[in-house]
Design an enzyme around this catalytic site. Structure first.
Site, PDB file in Angstrom:
ATOM      1  CG  ASP A 106      -1.639   1.269   1.501  1.00  0.00           C
ATOM      2  OD1 ASP A 106      -1.645   2.140   0.615  1.00  0.00           O
ATOM      3  OD2 ASP A 106      -2.222   1.408   2.602  1.00  0.00           O
TER       4      ASP A 106
ATOM      5  CE  LYS B 131      -2.032   6.666  -3.431  1.00  0.00           C
ATOM      6  NZ  LYS B 131      -2.390   5.798  -2.302  1.00  0.00           N
TER       7      LYS B 131
ATOM      8  CD  GLU C 109      -5.522   3.736  -2.175  1.00  0.00           C
ATOM      9  OE1 GLU C 109      -6.359   4.604  -1.859  1.00  0.00           O
ATOM     10  OE2 GLU C 109      -4.341   4.015  -2.468  1.00  0.00           O
TER      11      GLU C 109
ATOM     12  CG  ASP D 130      -9.491   6.026   2.707  1.00  0.00           C
ATOM     13  OD1 ASP D 130      -9.070   6.577   3.752  1.00  0.00           O
ATOM     14  OD2 ASP D 130      -8.721   5.533   1.856  1.00  0.00           O
TER      15      ASP D 130
END
Ligand SMILES: *[C@@H]1O[C@H](CO)[C@@H](O)[C@H](O)[C@H]1NC(C)=O
Ligand SMILES: *[C@@H]1O[C@H](CO)[C@@H](O)[C@H](O)[C@H]1NC(C)=O
Ligand SMILES: *[C@@H]1O[C@H](CO)[C@@H](O)[C@H](O)[C@H]1NC(C)=O
Ligand SMILES: *[C@@H]1O[C@H](CO)[C@@H](O)[C@H](O)[C@H]1NC(C)=O
Length: 431
Positions: A37, A100, A205, A228
Site C-alpha cells: 500500500d 502520490k 484501495e 476512507d
C-alpha cells in the site's frame, strides 16, 4: 493383474499420505508475492501465509510497521520514512512527500504555481507537464520524479519483506486510489519496477479494504460502501461485489477534509485560550509547533478516553504554564459541522447509484480518522447498522492487497478468486 492393482493402489495411497502429512507437518511455502500500500502519507507492506491464513503487516523501521511516505536527499545520502521526517526541519527543500499527488499526472502552469505555494520543496513541470521535484545535493541541482520517490519507498518496503522472509522478493500486488487513471496506474507500476519488482496486479484501495473483510466470499450480490477518511482527504466508494468480482459503481469525495482539519479546530480553541488567559496572542513558532503536537496527541487519546489534558510551558510567554483538560464532547462540539460534512459524499454515491440507505449491505471504514467515535456513530446512525471495524483502519488496504497477492500466488486455502471489472465512473467532488 490384481497384485499390480494392489501395488499401484499402495503407491497412490503413499503419495496421498505424503501429501497429507506434508501439508500438516512440513513448513508451509513462504509467500513469494508481497502486497504494498503506497499511501499518500504512510506506506506499508504485507504478506499472506499459506495454510494458517495469517496476514502479516511487516515491520519496516524501528518497530514501526507503516512508514511515512517521505524521502529526503542530503549530502550524506538518501533517507526514507521516520528518518526522513526526523531530519526534515533542517532540510525542508530536499525533503520530498506527497509524490502520490503528482505521480502520472499532468499540470498546467497555473496549477503548478498554485500547488507550489503549499510546499517547501521546489517543483517544475517537464515538457509534457509531468511534475518533477528539484533538489540540491552536494551543491548540484538534481531532478527527481514522483515515481523515483515512490521507488525509494517501495525499495525500503521490499528490503523489509526480504529481511522478514529471508528470501529474495521479486513480485508485488499494489493498490491505488479508485480514481487513478491509466497513466497514474502505469507510473505507480514504474515506481515498483525501478525498485526491481514486477507488479502482478494493481487493485483499487476500496476493493482491497473489502477483501480484507472477506466480503468477496459472501454469496449473492452485495452493495459495499467504503469510507476512507484520512489525514487530509475523504473518499467514498460504492462497490458491487458478487462471486469474487468487484465493480465500482460510484465514487465521491472531499479533498479538503480529514484529521488535520480536526486538529486545526482544537488548536484554534487552545490559542484562543492562551490569549484569554495570558492577555497575549501565541505567535511564537516553536511554542505553536509544541502545542500542535499535543493537540494531535490529545485527539488520539480522546478516541479511547472521555477526557485528556494538554499541558505545556510557553517559552515565548515567560514559561507560563498552559494546562487544560479537554473532554471528548468539547472535541466533538468543535468539529461537529466537519463530522457532519463527512456524510455528504455518502449521500452523493447513494444518489448516483439510486440506492436507499438500507440497500447498502456492508460498510467498511478505512483511514485513521474513522477511529473517531463520533465519526463512527454518525455513520452507524445514518445507515442504522454497524460498520465493519474489526481491522485497524490504517491496515485494511495493505491487508487486502496481501490477500490478493496470496490469491494470485495460489496460496492454500485461498481458492476463491477476486477480480476487478474495469469501470468508467467518475469521482464526484464535494467541497
Ligand atoms: C553526496 O555525496 C556523498 C559523497 O560522495 C555521497 O555519499 C552522497 O550519497 C551524495 N548524496 C546524494 C543524495 O547523492
Ligand atoms: C516477520 O514478521 C512477523 C510479523 O510482524 C513477525 O512475527 C516475525 O517474527 C518476523 N520474522 C522475522 C524473521 O523478522
Ligand atoms: C499504460 O501502460 C499500458 C501497458 O504498458 C499501455 O498500453 C498504455 O498505453 C499506458 N497508458 C498510459 C495512459 O500511459
Ligand atoms: C490519555 O489520557 C489518559 C487519561 O487522562 C491518561 O491516563 C493517558 O496517559 C493519556 N495517554 C496519552 C498517550 O496521552
Amino acid at each position: 493383474m490384481s497384485s499390480t492393482f494392489v501395488f499401484l493402489g499402495g503407491a497412490v495411497l503413499a503419495l496421498l499420505l505424503a501429501g497429507y502429512f506434508g501439508q500438516k507437518y512440513m513448513p508451509p511455502p513462504k509467500p513469494k508475492i508481497i502486497g504494498i500500500d503506497l499511501g499518500t502519507t504512510y506506506s506499508c507492506v504485507g504478506v499472506y501465509h499459506a495454510v494458517t491464513g495469517v496476514i502479516d503487516v511487516l515491520e519496516v523501521e524501528d518497530r514501526h510497521r507503516c512508514i511515512p511516505s517521505v524521502v529526503a536527499f542530503s549530502d550524506d545520502g538518501i533517507v526514507v520514512g521516520y528518518k526522513a521526517v526526523a531530519q526534515a526541519e533542517h532540510n525542508h527543500q530536499n525533503t520530498l512527500y506527497d509524490a502520490k499527488r503528482f505521480i502520472g499526472k499532468k499540470f498546467d502552469a497555473a496549477e503548478l504555481a498554485e500547488t507550489q505555494k503549499q510546499y517547501a520543496f521546489k517543483l517544475e513541470a517537464d515538457e509534457h507537464g509531468m511534475i518533477r521535484y528539484v533538489v540540491t545535493v552536494n551543491k548540484t541541482e538534481r531532478r527527481v520524479t514522483p515515481e523515483e520517490v515512490g521507488s525509494v519507498i517501495v525499495g525500503t518496503l521490499r528490503s523489509a519483506a526480504e529481511r522478514n522472509l529471508t528470501v529474495p522478493v521479486k513480485k508485488v500486488v499494489m493498490s491505488v486510489p479508485a480514481e487513478f487513471d491509466d497513466a497514474q496506474r502505469n507510473y505507480t507500476k514504474k515506481a515498483a519496477s525501478i525498485a526491481g519488482l514486477e507488479v502482478l496486479r494493481v487493485i483499487n484501495e476500496p476493493t482491497a479494504a473489502a477483501l480484507a473483510y472477506g466480503l468477496h466470499k459472501k454469496t449473492g450480490l452485495q452493495n459495499v460502501l467504503v469510507v476512507d477518511l484520512g489525514g487530509g482527504t475523504l473518499d467514498v466508494s460504492l462497490l458491487n461485489v458478487q462471486g469474487g468480482m468487484f465493480l465500482t459503481q460510484a465514487m465521491a469525495g472531499n479533498n479538503h477534509l480529514g484529521g488535520q482539519d480536526f486538529n486545526q479546530r482544537l488548536l484554534k480553541h487552545m490559542t484562543g485560550l492562551v490569549k484569554e488567559r495570558f492577555g497575549q496572542p501565541l505567535t511564537d513558532k516553536a511554542d505553536t509547533q509544541a502545542l500542535r503536537l499535543q493537540v494531535e496527541e490529545a485527539k488520539l487519546n480522546l478516541t479511547h478516553h472521555l477526557e485528556t489534558h494538554i499541558s505545556l510551558n510557553l517559552h515565548s510567554l515567560g514559561g507560563k504554564l498552559l494546562r487544560e483538560s479537554i473532554s471528548r464532547s468539547l472535541f466533538e462540539d468543535l468539529n461537529y459541522d466537519l463530522f457532519k460534512k463527512a456524510l455528504q459524499p455518502i449521500d452523493k454515491v447513494l444518489q448516483a447509484t439510486e440506492l436507499s440507505r438500507d440497500e447498502v449491505d456492508e460498510i467498511v471504514l478505512v483511514g485513521g480518522s474513522t477511529r473517531i467515535p463520533k465519526v463512527r456513530e454518525l455513520i452507524r446512525d445514518y445507515f442504522g447498522k454497524k460498520p465493519n471495524t474489526a481491522i485497524d483502519p490504517e491496515l485494511a488496504v495493505v491487508s487486502g492487497v496481501s490477500i490478493q497477492a496470496g490469491i494470485i500466488g495460489g496460496m492454500w486455502p485461498l481458492t476463491v478468486s477476486a477480480v476487478e471489472l474495469p469501470t468508467r465512473v467518475r469521482k464526484i467532488h464535494v467541497h
